[in-house]
Design an enzyme around this catalytic site. Structure first.
Site, PDB file in Angstrom:
ATOM      1  N   ASP A 129      42.982  40.543  38.166  1.00  0.00           N
ATOM      2  CA  ASP A 129      42.653  41.549  39.251  1.00  0.00           C
ATOM      3  C   ASP A 129      42.640  40.956  40.700  1.00  0.00           C
ATOM      4  O   ASP A 129      42.249  41.640  41.586  1.00  0.00           O
ATOM      5  CB  ASP A 129      41.527  42.394  38.960  1.00  0.00           C
ATOM      6  CG  ASP A 129      41.790  43.436  37.605  1.00  0.00           C
ATOM      7  OD1 ASP A 129      42.898  44.117  37.808  1.00  0.00           O
ATOM      8  OD2 ASP A 129      41.156  43.440  36.674  1.00  0.00           O
ATOM      9  N   GLU A 181      40.115  43.924  48.131  1.00  0.00           N
ATOM     10  CA  GLU A 181      38.886  44.870  48.734  1.00  0.00           C
ATOM     11  C   GLU A 181      37.748  44.829  48.064  1.00  0.00           C
ATOM     12  O   GLU A 181      36.595  45.034  48.904  1.00  0.00           O
ATOM     13  CB  GLU A 181      39.403  46.287  48.697  1.00  0.00           C
ATOM     14  CG  GLU A 181      38.464  47.291  49.154  1.00  0.00           C
ATOM     15  CD  GLU A 181      38.927  48.681  49.073  1.00  0.00           C
ATOM     16  OE1 GLU A 181      38.918  49.377  50.022  1.00  0.00           O
ATOM     17  OE2 GLU A 181      39.162  49.295  48.008  1.00  0.00           O
ATOM     18  N   ASP A 182      37.602  44.547  46.600  1.00  0.00           N
ATOM     19  CA  ASP A 182      36.182  44.546  46.035  1.00  0.00           C
ATOM     20  C   ASP A 182      35.522  43.468  45.991  1.00  0.00           C
ATOM     21  O   ASP A 182      34.186  43.600  45.728  1.00  0.00           O
ATOM     22  CB  ASP A 182      36.758  44.860  44.546  1.00  0.00           C
ATOM     23  CG  ASP A 182      37.361  45.938  44.170  1.00  0.00           C
ATOM     24  OD1 ASP A 182      37.010  46.991  44.820  1.00  0.00           O
ATOM     25  OD2 ASP A 182      38.400  46.206  43.461  1.00  0.00           O
ATOM     26  N   ARG A 241      35.688  39.811  36.999  1.00  0.00           N
ATOM     27  CA  ARG A 241      36.063  39.707  38.505  1.00  0.00           C
ATOM     28  C   ARG A 241      34.921  39.126  38.995  1.00  0.00           C
ATOM     29  O   ARG A 241      35.193  38.932  40.348  1.00  0.00           O
ATOM     30  CB  ARG A 241      36.367  41.038  38.949  1.00  0.00           C
ATOM     31  CG  ARG A 241      37.468  41.824  38.219  1.00  0.00           C
ATOM     32  CD  ARG A 241      38.092  43.054  38.906  1.00  0.00           C
ATOM     33  NE  ARG A 241      38.421  42.823  40.119  1.00  0.00           N
ATOM     34  CZ  ARG A 241      38.595  43.567  41.200  1.00  0.00           C
ATOM     35  NH1 ARG A 241      38.565  44.982  40.941  1.00  0.00           N
ATOM     36  NH2 ARG A 241      39.269  43.016  42.201  1.00  0.00           N
ATOM     37  N   ARG A 282      30.649  50.065  38.504  1.00  0.00           N
ATOM     38  CA  ARG A 282      30.867  48.825  39.099  1.00  0.00           C
ATOM     39  C   ARG A 282      29.889  48.691  39.945  1.00  0.00           C
ATOM     40  O   ARG A 282      29.498  47.465  40.189  1.00  0.00           O
ATOM     41  CB  ARG A 282      32.294  48.780  39.735  1.00  0.00           C
ATOM     42  CG  ARG A 282      33.442  48.932  39.048  1.00  0.00           C
ATOM     43  CD  ARG A 282      33.731  47.920  37.754  1.00  0.00           C
ATOM     44  NE  ARG A 282      34.706  48.092  37.012  1.00  0.00           N
ATOM     45  CZ  ARG A 282      36.038  47.617  37.264  1.00  0.00           C
ATOM     46  NH1 ARG A 282      36.376  47.358  38.400  1.00  0.00           N
ATOM     47  NH2 ARG A 282      36.747  47.874  36.492  1.00  0.00           N
ATOM     48  N   HIS A 304      36.660  54.004  41.567  1.00  0.00           N
ATOM     49  CA  HIS A 304      35.890  53.729  42.728  1.00  0.00           C
ATOM     50  C   HIS A 304      35.740  54.845  43.558  1.00  0.00           C
ATOM     51  O   HIS A 304      36.613  55.857  43.616  1.00  0.00           O
ATOM     52  CB  HIS A 304      36.616  52.652  43.752  1.00  0.00           C
ATOM     53  CG  HIS A 304      36.429  51.231  42.841  1.00  0.00           C
ATOM     54  ND1 HIS A 304      37.651  50.563  42.647  1.00  0.00           N
ATOM     55  CD2 HIS A 304      35.427  50.595  42.537  1.00  0.00           C
ATOM     56  CE1 HIS A 304      37.323  49.490  42.050  1.00  0.00           C
ATOM     57  NE2 HIS A 304      35.839  49.601  42.001  1.00  0.00           N
ATOM     58  N   CYS A 338      42.755  48.742  48.072  1.00  0.00           N
ATOM     59  CA  CYS A 338      42.379  47.713  47.307  1.00  0.00           C
ATOM     60  C   CYS A 338      42.875  46.235  47.798  1.00  0.00           C
ATOM     61  O   CYS A 338      42.404  45.416  47.349  1.00  0.00           O
ATOM     62  CB  CYS A 338      42.823  48.134  45.920  1.00  0.00           C
ATOM     63  SG  CYS A 338      42.529  49.816  45.607  1.00  0.00           S
TER      64      CYS A 338
HETATM   65  C1  CIR Z   1      40.017  46.746  38.238  1.00  0.00           C
HETATM   66  O1  CIR Z   1      39.708  47.646  37.316  1.00  0.00           O
HETATM   67  O2  CIR Z   1      38.796  46.291  38.728  1.00  0.00           O
HETATM   68  C2  CIR Z   1      41.298  46.852  38.836  1.00  0.00           C
HETATM   69  N1  CIR Z   1      42.120  46.815  37.755  1.00  0.00           N
HETATM   70  C3  CIR Z   1      41.444  47.838  39.627  1.00  0.00           C
HETATM   71  C4  CIR Z   1      40.811  47.506  41.160  1.00  0.00           C
HETATM   72  C5  CIR Z   1      41.100  48.477  42.168  1.00  0.00           C
HETATM   73  N2  CIR Z   1      40.432  48.184  43.374  1.00  0.00           N
HETATM   74  C6  CIR Z   1      40.097  49.148  44.383  1.00  0.00           C
HETATM   75  O3  CIR Z   1      40.006  50.276  44.050  1.00  0.00           O
HETATM   76  N3  CIR Z   1      39.206  48.819  45.112  1.00  0.00           N
END
Ligand code: CIR
Length: 254
Positions: A60, A65-66, A85, A130, A160, A247
């Protein structure tokens, strides 16, 4: 100068985390092509696109962004909520340190940048699978000395907070009211997505312009009425991994 940090698509993208979507076949090569086109759009809007070192084993890692909240004064390096992650922020921190002083979040805090919407000096932070209360409290402690207010925000139905709402102008939030209550954004303007396009609330601001998915033409018409300039991208392959336009970058003033 606007900087957009991005990170390459992992060849293992198909092994991504999934929460609200059923797993479907993901073509990582097609995702790589779409991601390159997204980076080209960011450049066309004047951003200096800087790629963080690839992490091919982290499925991922394209969803940069995360991993950080980059504010004008500091950057907060997150502790992502998904165990798989947790190491993603390490390389991102090295890159962000070129531009900002860093603050890091520690266990038991978890927080994904996809849960944080900035509107002026207010950070709306989604309580999610999360992002936990300790994450919100540590974020508040880090940013309040710089004059930011942190508001815990409830939502449902998507991964999110930024799947349910994003800021599309200094005082305007685009949202899907089936997933987040507009009452929580009572002091800013609200624009509702077309009801037939539930995933349409995710738009990325680059200066005064928007990067937006080509999959939501009916919501996009609302932007035209507001005279918002929009560049459309096709991230359909990354959408299967529960990702969207915000993201895939960290956009900030260098
Ligand atoms: C996840 O589940 O963490 C990733 N497959 C998708 C993350 C998407 N990120 C976001 O919306 N900021």
């Amino acid at each position: 100068m606007v900087v957009a940090l991005t990170r390459p698509v992992s060849p293992r993208l198909a092994e991504c985390e999934l929460t609200h979507l059923a797993r479907s076949a993901i073509d990582a090569d097609r995702a790589i092509v779409q991601h390159a086109a997204y980076e080209a759009v960011l450049r066309s809007l004047g951003a200096d696109v800087v790629q963080v070192a690839a992490a091919p084993d982290l499925a991922d890692s394209v969803f940069i962004e995360d991993t950080a909240i980059v504010l004008d004064e500091i950057a907060v390096i997150t502790r992502p909520g998904a165990e798989s992650r947790r190491t993603e922020p390490v390389a991102v921190a090295v890159a962000v340190a070129q531009y900002r002083e860093l603050v890091t979040l520690d266990a038991p805090a978890t927080l994904d940048g996809g849960d944080v919407i900035r509107v002026g000096r207010t950070l709306y932070v989604g309580r999610s699978s999360r992002t936990n209360d300790a994450g919100i409290a540590q974020l508040r402690r880090a940013v309040s000395p710089h004059g930011y207010e942190v508001r815990a925000t409830d939502f449902r139905g998507c991964l999110h907070l930024k799947s349910a709402a994003t800021a599309i102008a200094d005082d305007l939030v685009l949202l899907n009211s089936a997933w987040v209550s507009p009452a929580q954004f009572a002091d800013v303007g609200v624009l509702h997505v077309n009801v037939g396009e539930p995933f349409a609330a995710n738009a990325l601001r680059v200066g005064d312009r928007l990067v937006y998915s080509s999959e939501y033409p009916r919501t996009r018409e609302l932007f035209d009425a507001l005279r918002l300039e929009v560049a459309t991208v096709d991230l359909s392959e990354l959408a299967k991994a529960e990702g969207a336009v915000t993201c895939c970058s960290l956009v900030f003033e260098a």
